[in-house]
Design a protein around this motif. Structure first.
Motif, mmCIF file in Angstrom:
data_model
loop_
_atom_site.group_PDB
_atom_site.id
_atom_site.type_symbol
_atom_site.label_atom_id
_atom_site.label_comp_id
_atom_site.label_asym_id
_atom_site.label_seq_id
_atom_site.Cartn_x
_atom_site.Cartn_y
_atom_site.Cartn_z
ATOM 1 N N VAL A 1 31.321 46.048 33.171
ATOM 2 C CA VAL A 1 31.495 45.761 31.591
ATOM 3 C C VAL A 1 32.920 45.230 31.521
ATOM 4 O O VAL A 1 33.832 45.091 32.309
ATOM 5 N N SER A 2 33.256 45.008 30.195
ATOM 6 C CA SER A 2 34.492 44.483 30.042
ATOM 7 C C SER A 2 35.565 45.567 30.190
ATOM 8 O O SER A 2 35.543 46.662 29.603
ATOM 9 N N ILE A 3 36.473 45.222 31.066
ATOM 10 C CA ILE A 3 37.683 46.206 31.503
ATOM 11 C C ILE A 3 38.591 46.553 30.072
ATOM 12 O O ILE A 3 39.273 47.339 30.333
ATOM 13 N N SER A 4 38.511 45.550 29.280
ATOM 14 C CA SER A 4 39.348 45.781 28.197
ATOM 15 C C SER A 4 38.660 47.221 27.321
ATOM 16 O O SER A 4 39.452 47.725 26.604
ATOM 17 N N ASP B 1 42.674 41.526 35.763
ATOM 18 C CA ASP B 1 42.329 40.187 35.070
ATOM 19 C C ASP B 1 41.253 40.394 34.289
ATOM 20 O O ASP B 1 39.859 40.647 34.682
ATOM 21 N N ASN B 2 41.512 40.514 32.918
ATOM 22 C CA ASN B 2 40.264 40.587 31.911
ATOM 23 C C ASN B 2 39.355 39.760 32.109
ATOM 24 O O ASN B 2 38.147 39.956 31.667
ATOM 25 N N THR C 1 38.201 42.653 36.518
ATOM 26 C CA THR C 1 38.612 42.940 37.645
ATOM 27 C C THR C 1 39.913 43.574 37.918
ATOM 28 O O THR C 1 41.064 43.060 37.140
ATOM 29 N N VAL C 2 40.105 44.918 38.405
ATOM 30 C CA VAL C 2 41.528 45.447 38.780
ATOM 31 C C VAL C 2 41.699 45.216 40.373
ATOM 32 O O VAL C 2 40.852 45.225 41.062
ATOM 33 N N LEU D 1 47.338 51.007 32.272
ATOM 34 C CA LEU D 1 46.911 51.267 31.015
ATOM 35 C C LEU D 1 46.575 50.074 30.295
ATOM 36 O O LEU D 1 46.757 48.878 30.559
ATOM 37 N N SER D 2 45.802 50.095 28.903
ATOM 38 C CA SER D 2 45.139 48.788 28.400
ATOM 39 C C SER D 2 46.234 48.098 27.871
ATOM 40 O O SER D 2 45.996 46.804 27.739
#
Length: 118
Positions: free
Chosen positions: A26-29, A72-73, A77-78, A52-53
Motif C-alpha cells: 500500500v502507499s507508504i504515505s 521513496d514514496n 519503499t523504505v 516518521l511521515s
C-alpha cells in the motif's frame, strides 16, 4: 491486505555495506511511522532506525553515523543503508510500519538475514 516485504540481506565482510529494502503493498504515505528492527540469535528484537511521515529520523546509538533510513514514496519503499558493518550487526532485520488511528495497526515483514563475517 497490507504486506511488507524485505530484501537485500546477505553475507558481507566487516567494513562492508548493504542496502536493505522494504516494499509495501500500500502507499507508504499512509504509515505515520516506518522502522527497521533487528533480532540477533538469543537476543530480543531491537529498534534500529525510524522514519516518521514528516521525514524525521531516529537511530539506535549502536548504528548512528553508520546506518541511514530513507523512504521513496513513489516506489512505496523504505530503505536502510548500512555502512561500515560490524560482526555485531549480524541479525535478522525486520521492516515495521504503523498506520491507522482507530484502531492503530502495526505491520511486520518476514525479515531478511544480514551476516557480517570474514
Amino acid at each position: 491486505q497490507v504486506q511488507l516485504v524485505e530484501s537485500g540481506g546477505g553475507l558481507v565482510q566487516p567494513g562492508g555495506s548493504l542496502r536493505l529494502s522494504c516494499a509495501a503493498s500500500v502507499s507508504i504515505s499512509s504509515f505515520y511511522a516506518l522502522a527497521w528492527y533487528r533480532q540477533a540469535p538469543g537476543k530480543q528484537r531491537e529498534l534500529v532506525a525510524t522514519i516518521l511521515s514528516g521525514g524525521t529520523t531516529g537511530y539506535a546509538d549502536s548504528v548512528k553515523a553508520r546506518f541511514t533510513i530513507s523512504r521513496d514514496n513513489a516506489k512505496n519503499t523504505v530503505y536502510l543503508q548500512m555502512n561500515n558493518l560490524k560482526p555485531e550487526d549480524t541479525a535478522v532485520y525486520y521492516c515495521n510500519g504503523a498506520r491507522g488511528i482507530s484502531p492503530p495497526m502495526t505491520y511486520w515483514g518476514q525479515g531478511t538475514q544480514v551476516t557480517v563475517s570474514s
